[in-house]
Design an enzyme around this catalytic site. Structure first.
Site, PDB file in Angstrom:
ATOM      1  N   GLY A 169       0.817  -1.201   0.000  1.00  0.00           N
ATOM      2  CA  GLY A 169       0.000   0.000   0.000  1.00  0.00           C
ATOM      3  C   GLY A 169       0.854   1.255   0.000  1.00  0.00           C
ATOM      4  O   GLY A 169       1.901   1.327  -0.647  1.00  0.00           O
ATOM      5  N   GLY A 170       0.414   2.262   0.776  1.00  0.00           N
ATOM      6  CA  GLY A 170       1.150   3.522   0.831  1.00  0.00           C
ATOM      7  C   GLY A 170       2.556   3.382   1.359  1.00  0.00           C
ATOM      8  O   GLY A 170       3.419   4.235   1.087  1.00  0.00           O
ATOM      9  N   GLY A 404      24.153   8.277 -32.079  1.00  0.00           N
ATOM     10  CA  GLY A 404      23.763   9.110 -30.943  1.00  0.00           C
ATOM     11  C   GLY A 404      24.227   8.538 -29.630  1.00  0.00           C
ATOM     12  O   GLY A 404      24.425   9.279 -28.657  1.00  0.00           O
ATOM     13  N   ALA A 405      24.418   7.223 -29.578  1.00  0.00           N
ATOM     14  CA  ALA A 405      24.877   6.598 -28.332  1.00  0.00           C
ATOM     15  C   ALA A 405      26.289   7.064 -27.977  1.00  0.00           C
ATOM     16  O   ALA A 405      26.640   7.140 -26.802  1.00  0.00           O
ATOM     17  CB  ALA A 405      24.833   5.081 -28.457  1.00  0.00           C
TER      18      ALA A 405
END
Length: 508
Positions: A169-170, A404-405
């Site tokens: 839960g939370g 781009g890597a």
């Protein structure tokens, strides 16, 4: 006076008894330590100083007024790990199932506030049934108070969560906002809604372990960083791990004596790269041969293994390491590896830990699954993290650095301080064969082969990039440790500031 002292001793004994011997035995029967036993393993001998031992809950509904236990289900305080200060809380499952009440939360908040004031890590040992339902919204408010402090402490003091039982839960959101999460196999789990609720709502039948166990969260979800076999193993690993981390963002990286020479040469690195460009090698071997005594603490080893992240030391001082892993998906960047490395780089930058990057990357993983799940935005997270970082950044390209890597992996263009390449490095827009087939579309196979050899001779080496100043030096593999050590020495006084801003807006 003697009666008062006797009363103190009685109350301390009651607090240390937790929920009683029967519940302690039940905890042991599950293969789990109690809250206090865990602190005995985690902290230096006799270093723990407890706070709020006598705190009790203030609930009166549902018969709670008659049920009070000193400490209220969580043990809080401070201690040392190898002589360095840490603040800790350890939830006690033997007391109300470790459930969080208003006072329980206040105890946790108190030690987090102290950690922020003095600048020391917070370690949370989570073993809780969740919010104490008899208290209703007061316990929910307690969770939110803890969450707020997790956010305020983020980037100020390191936060480590050890999940050593239920976390549902939370309760899951506090660990989720900490820097690192360790879990224990078969006895810890994390989920927002449990198997019963899942079955009711979606008709899916799933076990606690499959839904939110340690293996699930360290392989599939990346919620947790490392899974351990039992409580003791997890706690001893936490002791080793904290040794790598600064106490706060105001203090430098820890330093410890080492007998490993800074200029140690390892000739075997000269033959690490296979003759065939398609043949993999294990990046762990390179890391082990570069760091002090081969000591490397890997973070998230079971998730997105095509990139390796973790902590090592050079000359006794902590460094963060990011390395493409050729043995998994050829070291390609994808969604999961980009997110994993980006979060790690941001942690290092927040706490002043230099970042050393070993590059062997053929590019980003193609495919509809990657594109439709947002590789553009997720890949940008890693680019953003490296570009934003102001800590010392040293990069070593061992083999492929394509497209781009190449840019993303701590290139000179993203304010890399020292960018080295091995002679085996290939820095280009793409592999030779693919490039030639685009440039010379429609040519015969013989012409393609001839042009491929020409392209390789022109671009499949580090010297073009070096001639433009994008690579600072082409180095011998065996001298990698020495070069990194010298570089880190030079960069200790580095000062670099980003433009003023309230905060950035990283592509989440």
């Amino acid at each position: 006076m003697s009666s008062t002292i006797a009363e103190l001793a009685r109350r301390r004994t009651a607090a240390r008894a937790g929920g009683g011997q029967k519940r302690v035995d039940a905890q042991h029967a599950k293969g789990k330590l109690t809250a206090r036993e865990r602190l005995d393993v985690l902290l230096d001998h006799d270093s723990f100083e407890e706070l709020d031992m006598f705190v009790e809950h203030n609930a009166v509904d549902f018969g709670m007024a008659e049920q009070t236990v000193p400490g209220d289900g969580v043990v809080t305080g401070s201690g040392t790990i190898n002589g360095r200060l840490v603040f800790v809380f350890s939830q006690d499952f033997t007391v109300f199932g470790g459930s969080l009440s208003e006072r329980h939360a206040q105890k946790i908040c108190k030690i987090m506030d102290m950690a922020l004031k003095v600048g020391a890590p917070v370690i949370g040992l989570n073993d809780s049934g969740g919010a104490r339902i008899q208290e209703g919204v007061a316990s929910l408010g307690g969770y939110a108070e803890v969450f707020q402090r997790n956010v305020l402490a983020s980037g100020v003091v390191p936060q480590l969560s050890l999940i050593m039982g239920p976390c549902a839960g939370g309760a899951v959101y506090s660990p989720a906002m900490t820097d690192f999460i360790f879990m224990v196999k078969d006895s810890s789990y994390m989920f927002v809604t449990g198997p019963d609720v899942v079955k009711t709502v979606t008709n899916e039948v799933v076990t606690q372990e499959a839904l939110g166990g340690a293996v699930t969260h360290t392989t599939k979800t990346s919620v947790a960083d490392v899974a351990f076999e039992n409580d003791v193993e997890a706690l001893l690993a936490a002791r080793d791990f904290i040794d790598f981390l600064p106490l706060s963002n105001r203090q430098g990286v820890p330093e410890r004596p080492t007998s490993d020479p800074w200029d140690r040469v390892d000739e075997s690195l000269d033959t690490l790269i296979p003759a065939s460009a398609n043949q993999p090698y294990d990046m762990h071997e390179l890391i082990a041969k570069v760091v002090d005594e081969g000591d490397f603490f890997e973070v998230q080893p079971a998730h997105a293994a095509n990139i390796v992240t973790g902590f090592g030391r050079i000359e006794g001082r902590t460094i963060g390491i990011v390395a493409n892993q050729p043995t998994v998906l050829a070291g390609v960047l994808d969604i999961n590896s980009s997110k994993k490395a980006a979060r790690f780089v941001r942690f290092c930058d927040a706490f002043g830990v230099p970042v050393v990057t070993f590059v062997d990357v053929p590019g980003f993983l193609p495919g509809t699954a990657q594109e439709h799940n947002g590789i553009i935005k997720h890949g940008a997270k890693l680019l953003f993290a490296y570009a934003e970082a102001t800590v010392p950044k040293i990069t070593v390209i061992t083999r492929k650095a394509y497209g781009g890597a190449y840019d993303v992996m701590a290139s000179k263009h993203l304010r890399g301080d020292l960018n080295y390449a091995w002679p085996t490095a290939e820095i280009a827009v793409m592999g030779a064969k693919g490039a030639v087939e685009i440039i010379f579309r429609g040519r015969t196979p013989d012409e393609i082969a001839e042009r491929t050899a020409e392209y390789e001779a022109r671009f499949a080496n580090p010297f073009v990039a070096a001639s433009k100043g994008f690579i600072d030096e082409v180095i011998q593999p065996h001298s990698t440790r020495r070069r990194i050590a010298l570089g880190l020495r030079k960069l200790r006084g580095k000062t670099l500031e980003n433009p003023w801003k309230k905060h950035d807006n990283i592509p989440l």
